[in-house]
Design a protein around this motif. Structure first.
Motif, PDB file in Angstrom:
ATOM      1  N   GLN A  78       0.846  -1.188   0.000  1.00 27.54           N
ATOM      2  CA  GLN A  78       0.000   0.000   0.000  1.00 27.54           C
ATOM      3  C   GLN A  78       0.882   1.239   0.000  1.00 27.54           C
ATOM      4  O   GLN A  78       1.812   1.356   0.808  1.00 27.54           O
ATOM      5  N   VAL A  79       0.587   2.144  -0.920  1.00 31.14           N
ATOM      6  CA  VAL A  79       1.237   3.444  -0.988  1.00 31.14           C
ATOM      7  C   VAL A  79       0.183   4.459  -0.571  1.00 31.14           C
ATOM      8  O   VAL A  79      -0.932   4.456  -1.107  1.00 31.14           O
ATOM      9  N   ALA A  80       0.508   5.307   0.399  1.00 32.98           N
ATOM     10  CA  ALA A  80      -0.428   6.336   0.847  1.00 32.98           C
ATOM     11  C   ALA A  80       0.314   7.668   0.922  1.00 32.98           C
ATOM     12  O   ALA A  80       1.387   7.745   1.504  1.00 32.98           O
ATOM     13  N   VAL A  81      -0.272   8.689   0.306  1.00 34.08           N
ATOM     14  CA  VAL A  81       0.340  10.018   0.289  1.00 34.08           C
ATOM     15  C   VAL A  81      -0.627  10.987   0.938  1.00 34.08           C
ATOM     16  O   VAL A  81      -1.769  11.129   0.507  1.00 34.08           O
ATOM     17  N   ARG A  82      -0.155  11.646   1.975  1.00 29.25           N
ATOM     18  CA  ARG A  82      -0.962  12.615   2.741  1.00 29.25           C
ATOM     19  C   ARG A  82      -0.501  14.011   2.404  1.00 29.25           C
ATOM     20  O   ARG A  82       0.690  14.312   2.452  1.00 29.25           O
ATOM     21  N   ASP A  83      -1.428  14.878   2.021  1.00 31.53           N
ATOM     22  CA  ASP A  83      -1.095  16.283   1.775  1.00 31.53           C
ATOM     23  C   ASP A  83      -2.047  17.175   2.565  1.00 31.53           C
ATOM     24  O   ASP A  83      -2.919  16.677   3.270  1.00 31.53           O
ATOM     25  N   ARG A  84      -1.867  18.469   2.443  1.00 34.76           N
ATOM     26  CA  ARG A  84      -2.661  19.414   3.230  1.00 34.76           C
ATOM     27  C   ARG A  84      -3.800  20.052   2.444  1.00 34.76           C
ATOM     28  O   ARG A  84      -4.408  21.019   2.913  1.00 34.76           O
ATOM     29  N   SER A  85      -4.095  19.535   1.276  1.00 32.42           N
ATOM     30  CA  SER A  85      -5.200  20.064   0.481  1.00 32.42           C
ATOM     31  C   SER A  85      -6.451  19.233   0.748  1.00 32.42           C
ATOM     32  O   SER A  85      -6.397  18.002   0.741  1.00 32.42           O
ATOM     33  N   CYS A  86      -7.569  19.897   0.926  1.00 29.61           N
ATOM     34  CA  CYS A  86      -8.831  19.189   1.150  1.00 29.61           C
ATOM     35  C   CYS A  86      -9.528  18.835  -0.167  1.00 29.61           C
ATOM     36  O   CYS A  86     -10.516  18.107  -0.166  1.00 29.61           O
ATOM     37  N   ALA A  87      -9.014  19.338  -1.284  1.00 24.91           N
ATOM     38  CA  ALA A  87      -9.626  19.049  -2.587  1.00 24.91           C
ATOM     39  C   ALA A  87      -9.462  17.568  -2.909  1.00 24.91           C
ATOM     40  O   ALA A  87      -8.348  17.047  -2.849  1.00 24.91           O
ATOM     41  N   PRO A  88     -10.551  16.889  -3.253  1.00 26.87           N
ATOM     42  CA  PRO A  88     -10.438  15.460  -3.559  1.00 26.87           C
ATOM     43  C   PRO A  88      -9.694  15.242  -4.874  1.00 26.87           C
ATOM     44  O   PRO A  88      -9.695  16.109  -5.751  1.00 26.87           O
ATOM     45  N   PRO A  89      -9.069  14.069  -5.022  1.00 30.09           N
ATOM     46  CA  PRO A  89      -8.425  13.778  -6.298  1.00 30.09           C
ATOM     47  C   PRO A  89      -9.504  13.664  -7.375  1.00 30.09           C
ATOM     48  O   PRO A  89     -10.625  13.227  -7.103  1.00 30.09           O
ATOM     49  N   ARG A  90      -9.157  14.065  -8.571  1.00 30.77           N
ATOM     50  CA  ARG A  90     -10.147  14.076  -9.657  1.00 30.77           C
ATOM     51  C   ARG A  90      -9.548  13.423 -10.889  1.00 30.77           C
ATOM     52  O   ARG A  90      -8.501  13.849 -11.386  1.00 30.77           O
ATOM     53  N   MET A  91     -10.220  12.378 -11.371  1.00 31.87           N
ATOM     54  CA  MET A  91      -9.780  11.715 -12.592  1.00 31.87           C
ATOM     55  C   MET A  91     -10.288  12.539 -13.774  1.00 31.87           C
ATOM     56  O   MET A  91     -11.479  12.799 -13.889  1.00 31.87           O
ATOM     57  N   ARG A  92      -9.371  12.954 -14.617  1.00 33.64           N
ATOM     58  CA  ARG A  92      -9.722  13.783 -15.770  1.00 33.64           C
ATOM     59  C   ARG A  92     -10.228  12.942 -16.939  1.00 33.64           C
ATOM     60  O   ARG A  92      -9.908  11.764 -17.055  1.00 33.64           O
ATOM     61  N   GLU A  93     -10.986  13.598 -17.801  1.00 38.44           N
ATOM     62  CA  GLU A  93     -11.383  12.969 -19.065  1.00 38.44           C
ATOM     63  C   GLU A  93     -10.121  12.782 -19.898  1.00 38.44           C
ATOM     64  O   GLU A  93      -9.197  13.587 -19.827  1.00 38.44           O
ATOM     65  N   VAL A  94     -10.089  11.742 -20.679  1.00 38.55           N
ATOM     66  CA  VAL A  94      -8.930  11.481 -21.528  1.00 38.55           C
ATOM     67  C   VAL A  94      -8.895  12.508 -22.656  1.00 38.55           C
ATOM     68  O   VAL A  94      -9.877  12.696 -23.373  1.00 38.55           O
TER      69      VAL A  94
END
Length: 131
Positions: A78-94
């Motif tokens: 498991q790889v887990a990366v913690r940052d200080r942004s509350c913005a959720p990750p967003r998968m972009r359209e191709v």
């Protein structure tokens, strides 16, 4: 060994700045760790790609210091990366003409599972890769 417990000591990195040089340092450390854990070459390369993509997202989008944890759990890492942004990750359209923007799609294709946990002070994006 129980799949829920860590079979090897996880990497609990100090906080890194959101700079490209930090990715190089983390990648080197994770590669050494995977070698010590005797993770096979193809799985190790997949894990390193996940690390790079998650860190690239922090640098490009969150732009905050981050911490990374890499933990072997039975037949997965498991790889887990913690940052200080509350913005959720967003998968972009191709966009076939774009040079970038495929990171989370790569993570989703490589990982058995991936997701994120949001908190008031940031988020943790994680992915589990089979070894």
């Amino acid at each position: 060994m129980n799949a829920e417990s860590s079979c090897d000591k996880p990497l609990l990195a100090e906080e890194y700045p959101p700079l490209a040089g930090a990715v190089t340092e983390v990648r080197r450390t994770v590669r050494t760790m995977l070698t010590q854990w005797q993770v096979p070459g193809p799985a190790a390369e997949d894990i390193l790609l996940v690390v790079e993509e998650l860190l690239a997202n922090v640098i490009d989008h969150a732009q905050t210091p981050f911490r990374i944890t890499v933990d072997r759990r039975g037949s997965t890492v498991q790889v887990a990366v913690r940052d200080r942004s509350c913005a959720p990750p967003r998968m972009r359209e191709v966009d076939l003409t774009a040079l970038r923007g495929r990171g989370l799609r790569l993570v989703a294709a490589i990982a058995q599972r991936w997701g994120y946990d949001g908190e008031d002070t940031g988020k943790t994006v994680w992915a589990e890769v089979a070894v």
